[in-house]
Design an enzyme around this catalytic site. Sequence first.
Site, PDB file in Angstrom:
ATOM      1  N   ASP A   1       0.863  -1.168   0.000  1.00 50.92           N
ATOM      2  CA  ASP A   1       0.000   0.000   0.000  1.00 50.92           C
ATOM      3  C   ASP A   1       0.907   1.228   0.000  1.00 50.92           C
ATOM      4  OD1 ASP A   1      -2.232   1.639   0.099  1.00 50.92           O
ATOM      5  OD2 ASP A   1      -3.218   0.483   1.677  1.00 50.92           O
ATOM      6  N   TRP A   2       0.338   2.381  -0.284  1.00 47.75           N
ATOM      7  CA  TRP A   2       1.143   3.577  -0.546  1.00 47.75           C
ATOM      8  C   TRP A   2       1.842   4.065   0.725  1.00 47.75           C
ATOM      9  CZ3 TRP A   2      -0.270   1.254  -4.378  1.00 47.75           C
ATOM     10  CH2 TRP A   2      -0.255   1.738  -5.686  1.00 47.75           C
TER      11      TRP A   2
END
Length: 953
Positions: free
Chosen positions: A748-749
Amino acid sequence: MTQKKTGIPLEGFAEFSRKAAAEGAVLLQNEGMVLPVKPGERVSIFGRIQKNYYRSGTGSGGSVNVAYTTNLLDGMRSKKDIIVNEELAAVYEKWLIDNPFDNGGGVWAGEPWNQKEMPISEEIAGAARKQSDKAIIVIGRTAGEDKDNDDTPGSCRLTEEEQAMIKAVTGYFEETAVVLNVSNIIDMSWLDSAEYKYPIKSVIYSWQGGMEGGNAIADVLAGEVTPSGKLTDTIAYSIQDYPSTKNYGGEDKNLYQEDIYVGYRYFETFCPEKVHFEFGYGISYTDFSSTVLKAEKVRENGGDYFVFQVKVKNEGGTYSGKEVVEVYYEAPQGKLGRPVRALGAFGKTALLKPGKEEVLIIKMPAAAMAAYDDSGVTGNPYSYVLEAGEYRLYVGSSIKKASLVKIDGKESSQVEKLTVIEKLQQAMAPTEDFTRLKPGKKKENGSYEITYENVPKLAYSIEERIKNNLPEDIEDTGNVKYLQDKKHLQNEKYSRDMKQPQDKGYLLKDVAEKKVTMEEFISQLSNEDLAALVRGEGMCHPSVTPGTASAFGGVTDRLLSFGIPLACTSDGPSGIRMDGGYKATQVPIGTLLAATWNPELVEELYTLEGKELLSNSIDMLLGPGLNIRRSPQNGRNFEYFSEDPLITGKFASAVVKGIMKGGSNATLKHFACNNQEKFRAKVDAVVSERALREIYLKGFEIAVKEGGANGVMTSYNPVNGHWAASNYDLTTTILREEWGFQGIVMTDWWAIMNDVVSGGAADRKNTHFMVRAQNDLYMVVSNFGAEVNAYRDLTEEALKEGTLTRGELQRCAKNICEFLLKSPSFKREESFSEEAVFVEPGNFDREAGNILEGEDTFVPVHKTPQSVIEVKEAGFFRLMVKIRSFGDELAQTSCSLLLNDTQVATIQIGGTDGHWIKQKLVKVELKEGMYSVELKDVKQGLEIEWVEFKRIS
C-alpha cells in the site's frame, strides 16, 4: 503526455451501472405494499439527501471525478406517472442554498458522517400530507479511508434531527417509506419506535449507487425495477451485540477473539435472538416459491459435489422479479467446533414474469465444508479436514428461511471417517497467548453456549523456511565484475558474491518473441537497476495518465533502455480516480454490488470498467477491495463485499475477470486483515491461523484460483507481529506456493516494513525485508525518486551486507517483468519514453504587469494564483514546484497546474507535517510567447510557494 481519450468516460458505462445499482437495493420491510409508488400516486419526499445524494464513501475508493451525479428527487421527478410534492421540494431546495453540503473543507478524511438536516415543523408535515398520500424519508451516511464509523448519533445511529423528522412525518402520514443512502449497515432500532403515531411501513437500503444511483433507486421506488437484493451482512439489534466490538479500535493490537465466528457464524451459533435482519435476507414486490426438485451427491473430476435442482416460481400477479436461492451447510461439531450454519453456494434467477418459473442448477463442492485444524486436535495438524459425522444441507431465501434438504433421500450426508482434504504447513500463526471462541454445550433452541480455548502459537522457524527456499542467483554468463567487499564475504548468514553484470543489449520484447529467456534478460540488470525496478513512483506521475496513483517498471532511463515499459495504476475500486479533474464513470460501491447476489452482472459491469481503464492507458485498477466486514464500525466497509468469505471471493472473482476481459488488470486489496481504519497503519491483527485461512484469506484465495487475479496489494498493518508488506508467509508461502499465484504484489502507498524474521519496529526504508518476503513493489517513492533512492531505502545496502541475495531481488524483478509483458503498457509506444506536453502561447496585455521571463523562472503562486511568463526562445522545460501539506503522511491532497487554461500536470502530495519539499513535474514544450500559470482546485491544507520553469534544451 498526450492521451486522446483521457478523461472521456466510456459510452454506455454509466447507463449500465444504473442497472446494477437498482438490482442491489435491499427491501427489508414493506407492509401493505407501500412501495412501489404507483402511477397516479402523490408522494412527499423528506430529507436533504434526496438532493445531496451520496454516490460513494470517502477516500481513495470514492475519489472519482464524474461528469454528473444523479439524485433521488430528480429521479422521481422523471417518472411521469408519479406526482412529486413540488412545494415541499422547493422548501428543501431553498433551504439547501443557505445550508450547503458540508465536505469538511475538502480535507482528507474531513467530511462528516452525516449532513445537517432541515427541521420539519408540524406546519410543513401537515401541509405535505394535504398534498400527498405517501411519504418517503431519505437518510444518508458516509465514511471511508482513515475514518471509521462510530456507535454514536450521526454515524451508526440516527441524530436527534433525523429522529424528529421521522416522528413529524409519521405523525401525519399513514404510509411512510425510509430510504437509506448509506455506505454500510446502520443501527435499525429506530424502526419500531413507539413514538411514531403511524408505524414506518417500508424501509429499503439503496446503499450508494455511483453516479447513476439516484436514478437507480428512483427506478426501484417507482416499480420499474423490482428489488432483488439480499443482505451480505447480519444486522443485529445493537453494535454492542457483534463479537468484534469489544476488541475493535485498538491502537497497538486488536485481538480477533471471535475467531471464525464472524457475522452470522457467530449469531446463528451462539445468540440467534440478537438478530434484527438476518444474513441473506431481502424481500420483493412479488412472491416466490422455491421447490427442491432434486438434491444429490455426485462424483465429478475426482471430487464430490452436491447438486441441487431448485424450481423457482413467481407466484405474484403484477410484478416481474428475480429471486436468490441460498445453500447452507451444517457440519458436525467434532473436535474442532463449527458454526451452526455456513454459506456453501448460491444462485439467482433471471427476471421472471408473473406466473413464470425457472429451474436453477446449483453446485457445491463437498470440500467447501472442510475446516482447518491449526492445532492438530484431529491428528492432522495444518490440514483442511472433514471430520466424521452428519453434514446437513439447507436451501432457502435467507439463512433463517433455509429448510433442511434430503440428499439422495437421506436427512444428511454421512462422512464415515475423518477425511483430509488438503495438507498444508503452519503459516502466519500468532506468537502471543490469547483465547478464542468455541461452541460449548448445545442449548434447547439449537444454539451453543460460549466457551474459550487457547489459540495455537507459532511452532516453526521462519528463518529456516526462508533459508531453505532461497532462489538461486541468475548468473550472467558473460564477463562480470566482482565487487570486493570483505565485510560481505565475512557475513555468515547469506553469503553471496556481488556481481555487476554486462549489458548484452537484450530487450524485454526479445523475451516476448522468445529470442531469449526471462532469466537471460534479468541477468543483465545491475544491482542499481534491480533496486530501482522494485520502486514504484507517484502519485500523479507526469509520464503516465494524469492524476493516477503510480508509475512502475521503466522508472529510470536505463530500465527504459532495456525496453521495460512504464506502467500505470489507478485508485478504485468503484471507478478510475484521476486527480486534477479528468472524468470517469463511477459505479456502485462493493456493498451494493454484493447485495445483488449476481456475480455475472458484476462481471459484465467490470468488463466495461476494464475497457475504460484501457482507454485511459491504465494498466491496473487498485481494486477490488475484499477485506471481511468484521465490524459495522469499519469506515471502509463500503469498498468490501461481505462478512462472508464465499460471497467476498465470488464477487472479487467477478470484478477481476471482468476487468481482464475489458483489457486491463485488477489488484486484490488489502492483503490482509485491514479491518479497521483508525490506526490502520500500525494496529497488529492478532488472529489464529484457522481464522485467517477460513475467513480473512479465503476470499483472496477464491479470487486467485477462480478469478485468475495477477495483482495483489498488501495492507498497512502487521498480522501477528509481521507487517503485511514484509510478511513472508503471507506473500510467498500462502499466496504463491499454496495458491499458485502468478503476478505482482505491491505495498500500500508509503507502507512500512519490519524484519521478515524477527518482526519488531517497522520503517519504510526496510525494502530489503519487503523483497525477501517476495512483495515485489514498494509503492511509492516520489516521482523520479527511484533512480536516486529518494527514500534512502536499504535494498542495495542489504545486498552488500549479505542480508539480501541478488537472487531474491532478481525474483521480484522477474515477477514485475512477467506482469509487464502481458500488460497494456507493453503495447503502448509512450510507455517507453517521457513525452513532453506541448502548449500553445497566448495573448496577454503587457501593460497588465506581472510578466516574468520564462528562463529558469520561479513563478510565485502562493499569493497570486495566476501569473504570466514570457518565453523568449522556444524549447523544452522541466516544471518543478515547492510544496507542503499539513496532514499526516498518509493524507492525500492535490491540485491542477494549468498553462494557458491547458492542464499540464496534477500536483499531488501526502502530508509533509508542514515541511517544504521540492517536487519534479512534467516536461513541457513551449514556443516563443507568453503563458499564464494557474493553480486550480487547490485543496485545503495544501500550499505551493512557486513553480519553476527549468530549461532542459
